[in-house]
Design an enzyme around this catalytic site. Structure first.
Site, PDB file in Angstrom:
ATOM      1  CD1 TRP A 364      19.947  21.831 -48.403  1.00 49.22           C
ATOM      2  CD2 TRP A 364      18.608  21.463 -50.147  1.00 49.22           C
ATOM      3  NE1 TRP A 364      20.732  21.867 -49.540  1.00 49.22           N
ATOM      4  CE2 TRP A 364      19.927  21.640 -50.636  1.00 49.22           C
ATOM      5  CE3 TRP A 364      17.596  21.218 -51.072  1.00 49.22           C
ATOM      6  CZ2 TRP A 364      20.257  21.565 -51.994  1.00 49.22           C
ATOM      7  CZ3 TRP A 364      17.931  21.152 -52.426  1.00 49.22           C
ATOM      8  CH2 TRP A 364      19.247  21.323 -52.875  1.00 49.22           C
ATOM      9  CG  ASP A 365      22.151  18.088 -47.084  1.00 52.33           C
ATOM     10  OD1 ASP A 365      21.789  19.261 -47.213  1.00 52.33           O
ATOM     11  OD2 ASP A 365      23.345  17.748 -47.036  1.00 52.33           O
ATOM     12  CD  GLU A 495      25.438  26.435 -50.280  1.00 53.18           C
ATOM     13  OE1 GLU A 495      26.612  26.110 -50.064  1.00 53.18           O
ATOM     14  OE2 GLU A 495      24.499  26.167 -49.510  1.00 53.18           O
ATOM     15  CE  LYS A 608      29.151  24.011 -52.450  1.00 52.82           C
ATOM     16  NZ  LYS A 608      28.714  24.530 -51.158  1.00 52.82           N
TER      17      LYS A 608
HETATM   18  C1  BGC Z   1      25.882  22.353 -50.030  1.00 46.78           C
HETATM   19  C2  BGC Z   1      24.497  22.436 -49.414  1.00 46.78           C
HETATM   20  C3  BGC Z   1      24.348  21.367 -48.369  1.00 46.78           C
HETATM   21  C4  BGC Z   1      25.490  21.411 -47.359  1.00 46.78           C
HETATM   22  C5  BGC Z   1      25.450  20.238 -46.392  1.00 46.78           C
HETATM   23  C6  BGC Z   1      26.919  22.434 -48.935  1.00 46.78           C
HETATM   24  O1  BGC Z   1      28.196  22.308 -49.489  1.00 46.78           O
HETATM   25  O2  BGC Z   1      26.080  23.401 -50.952  1.00 46.78           O
HETATM   26  O3  BGC Z   1      23.523  22.264 -50.425  1.00 46.78           O
HETATM   27  O4  BGC Z   1      23.132  21.510 -47.726  1.00 46.78           O
HETATM   28  O5  BGC Z   1      26.718  21.351 -48.041  1.00 46.78           O
HETATM   29  O6  BGC Z   1      25.550  19.025 -47.065  1.00 46.78           O
END
Ligand code: BGC
Length: 777
Positions: A364-365, A495, A608
């Site tokens: 989703w980034d 997360e 987080k």
């Molecule tokens: C983040 C996610 C992100 C992923 C890739 C994870 O540490 O919590 O939001 O999509 O990293 O960048």
């Protein structure tokens, strides 16, 4: 927190002035080069038997590595699509009087590695002494061409400094490559052929066949070497041979002390993404021939010219802070070499072409963090291709949802993907981190708002929006007691909480998606009724029933809030936690994800990454400044920012509420995250997607740039010790330069047409070529 500086500070270069084996893997990441189609870590050309992460990647070429989990759950993805470490073409081994030059075993008398971000080139110069006491000057310049995207080149020089000697050079292609992160230590490639001719050598390799419904890829890697002594071309001095999975072109020559031997190695890497598999070897020879004909110098010139054009549009200059200048250019440079936007099958992996972690797949980034950067700094098609990527994967997103029990064309886009299939194998994320659907819908809104290209909604956007709306409709639960729609069992952007009920960000986004879909339906019906009718038939859209249901959900969506603190509630029950703040965590226990057990993290109140604040960032215009401030203060105090994607968003919001010190503190954390290895993980690769967040922190944060249906607006401020900062944006075909100083904003419409801009709530007209000067308080 003090952060040690790993590399020298320079406006346009990243410089490493001494060799440190302990820092080598970090440097390999930092000095990575790419061209949107392929890219590589800054591995040495020479043998290096020390610790290294070999990495050479081709966009879109992946391997479906069988899922590995402790306990299988129905609905899990079968495989994890991994960006593949592809056959490597950079290798040049040298032997001096029969002794191999292994850079892990030589004594370095001097060493300099430079990443020239202006020109997109990687340079290394070093003086080394071998065990046989011969001292050598070695230098190389390497680039992957922005002009011929299937081509890379190296100019490599050897000069013996203190003796005449015999030199053996072995320039090679190596197909014996592995992924360090392979789940079962499998070899992902099989060799198809290794051939050579007068025109160079080509190795053809194919990804192994798997049981999964994904393509196998074939890649042909070619090289052509030319040898020079004192700039005089040497003919007929080399021979080809094969050793294991290497094809080697070997040359033996004698050099007098201080004489220089130069190798021009031009390489190509073509894949079955763009070429017929059957004739791929020939395709590699054809590209190689064209590149050799163009010549190293011209290839380099063309490459630099493209970088110059890119910088004209995307550069940010900062006066008065060279570290900040280097930081932002590094971020922009990496983004530009990861994604160039001319192929809608490619996307922006969180590590780009700099490492294996995260599988190299799309998260989703892209929509939540990167899209705005590409919208504002590149021609419109670049951002459009990011949207089309998702559009083309809609069928698979619908299948993903079906696999989880949804129906009627509901789509759940994957959390991590290459093809549209879900690849994330943790149930808390695969099944629960569903807010990603919101970011994908919002990207459509963002794109249309910025570009004005509303036809996108008719052609592609509405179909995606309806499929996403259908998902939310089935994912909500009507609480019989509260008579409100709940979204149960989710993971929000934070997360560090799983399986929570009513994550505010997710609920708010779900409601917004339904609302935006309704608005889009009524607009499309008005302007393109026939297309709407066709789409309705194709996807069996039951307008009466579905619209009524969506309207009811919009009206009755449950949005948790708390009256005691007068804040939005991150999720049900959040305030039942022990509400300490990040200051209560001893410094030696940070980051908590490296010191605390997972269950302790889950039970704690620590966040987080931006969650409620992420929502306030996206939906800022729905809230008054007091609400944003109260919530920011509450949640910032509890956010440990252990995702690279977090400080940038908090920085933008801090700027919005006028908390300049906080905005700058958080900006620093994002801008030099990798350069200063803030999170102690740069050796695995760079945080490419969060680099777009650095751009957001300056452009949306400090400059306060916003866009909506009424056009552009600015609310500028400047970090205390910066003299000025300046950036350009491409907006609806116009090019605008914005320069901010402590007391003045200058806006120049360089080309195109934009009638006005709002600065600090006042509207100003714009005219091409005439600077607008505005005094700031
Ligand atoms: C983040 C996610 C992100 C992923 C890739 C994870 O540490 O919590 O939001 O999509 O990293 O960048």
């Amino acid at each position: 927190m003090t952060i040690s500086q790993l590399f020298d500070v320079h406006e346009w270069h990243i410089i490493e002035s001494t060799f440190d084996a302990n820092r080598h893997k970090i440097a390999e990441s930092i000095f990575s080069i790419g061209n949107g189609h392929m890219g590589q870590r800054a591995n040495f050309e020479e043998t290096y038997s020390g610790k290294t992460l070999s990495g050479n990647y081709i966009g879109g070429v992946f391997y479906p590595d069988k899922t590995r989990v402790g306990w299988w759950k129905n609905g899990y993805p079968d495989y994890f699509a991994k960006v593949l470490n592809a056959p490597n073409w950079i290798g040049i081994d040298i032997y001096i009087n029969r002794e191999k030059c292994d850079l892990a075993k030589v004594a370095f008398i001097s060493f300099k590695r430079v990443l020239n971000m202006k020109e997109g080139t990687l340079h290394k110069t070093c003086e080394v002494e071998l065990a046989n006491k011969i001292r050598l000057l070695l230098s190389s310049t390497r680039f992957v061409s922005m002009h011929m995207v299937e081509v890379g080149a190296i100019e490599y020089c050897i000069t013996p400094l203190n003796a005449d000697c015999s030199i053996q050079i072995e320039s090679y292609i190596n197909s014996d490559v592995h992924n360090e992160d392979a789940n079962y230590n499998d070899q992902f490639w099989e060799s198809v052929s290794q051939n050579y001719s007068n025109n160079g050598a080509v190795a053809v390799d194919r990804t192994k066949k798997t049981q999964y419904d994904v393509p196998q890829f074939t890649v042909a890697t070619g090289m052509h070497n030319q040898f020079f002594i004192q700039n005089k071309k040497q003919s007929g001095i080399s021979t080809f041979s094969k050793k294991g999975l290497r094809i080697i072109e070997k040359a033996e020559l004698k050099l007098q002390q201080q004489q220089t031997c130069k190798i021009i190695k031009i390489a190509t890497q073509v894949s079955s993404l763009n070429h017929e598999e059957k004739t791929i070897e020939q395709a590699a020879y054809t590209v190689l021939e064209k590149a050799v004909e163009t010549g190293y110098k011209q290839l380099l010139k063309n490459h630099i010219a493209i970088w110059a054009d890119k910088w004209k549009l995307c550069d940010i200059t900062i006066k008065g802070d060279t570290k900040a200048q280097q930081g932002i250019r590094f971020n922009i440079f990496q983004l530009q070499q990861t994604y160039t936007g001319n192929d809608s099958r490619l996307n922006i992996g969180p590590k780009g072409f700099t490492g294996e972690k995260y599988g190299g797949s799309t998260h989703w980034d892209t929509e939540a963090f990167c899209l705005s950067f590409y919208l504002a700094t590149s021609p419109e098609t670049v951002a459009k291709n990011l949207l089309l990527y998702r559009y083309k994967q809609l069928d698979r997103a619908i299948k993903n949802a079906e696999k989880l029990g949804f129906s009627n064309g509901a789509a759940l886009y994957p959390m991590v993907t290459m093809t549209g299939d879900e690849c994330h194998n943790e149930w808390e994320i695969t099944f629960e981190e569903i807010h990603r659907n919101g970011a994908i819908a919002y990207a459509i809104y963002n794109y249309v708002n910025y570009t004005g290209d509303k036809s996108y909604l008719v052609e592609y956007g509405l179909e995606v929006l309806i499929a996403i709306a259908r998902f939310w409709t089935q994912r909500v639960t009507l609480s019989p007691t509260k008579r409100k729609y709940m979204i149960l069992g989710v993971t929000g952007p934070n997360e560090y909480e799983n399986n929570v009920n009513n994550n505010w960000y997710t609920n708010y986004f779900a409601r917004w998606c339904l609302q935006y879909t309704l608005e889009t339906i009524s607009w499309v019906k008005r302007v393109a009724n026939q297309e709407f009718t066709e789409l309705s038939h194709r996807i069996a859209f039951d307008e009466n029933y579905e619209v009524i249901r969506w309207t009811d959900i919009i009206k009755n969506m449950y949005l948790p809030e708390d009256v005691t603190y007068d804040i939005i509630l991150q999720q049900d029950g959040y305030l039942d936690k022990d509400l300490s703040t990040v200051h209560d965590i001893p410094a030696n226990q940070r980051p908590i994800n490296q010191h605390w057990s997972w269950d302790r993290i889950l039970r704690s109140c620590y966040i987080k990454q931006a969650d409620v604040v992420q929502g306030l960032y996206v939906f800022e215009s729905d809230f008054d400044i007091e609400t944003i401030t109260r919530n920011f203060n509450f949640y910032e105090a509890r956010c440990v920012h252990e995702s690279s994607l977090s400080p940038c968003i908090h920085s933008v919001v801090a700027s919005k509420i006028g908390n300049a010190d906080k905005a700058y503190e958080l900006y620093l954390r994002t801008a030099r995250l990798d350069l200063d290895d803030y999170n102690k993980e740069a050796h695995e690769g760079l945080h490419i997607t969060s680099m777009a967040g650095t751009w957001l922190a300056i452009v949306q944060g400090f400059a306060g740039l916003r866009w909506n249906q009424y056009g552009l607006s600015l609310n500028p401020q400047i970090p205390k010790h910066w003299k000025s900062f300046s950036f350009k944006i491409i907006y609806r075909g116009a090019l605008i330069t914005i320069t901010i100083k402590a007391k003045k904003a200058t806006i120049l419409l360089e080309s195109g047409f934009v009638s006005h801009i709002t600065v600090c709530n006042q509207k100003y007209s714009l005219q091409v070529g005439s600077e607008l000067h505005i005094n700031l308080q």
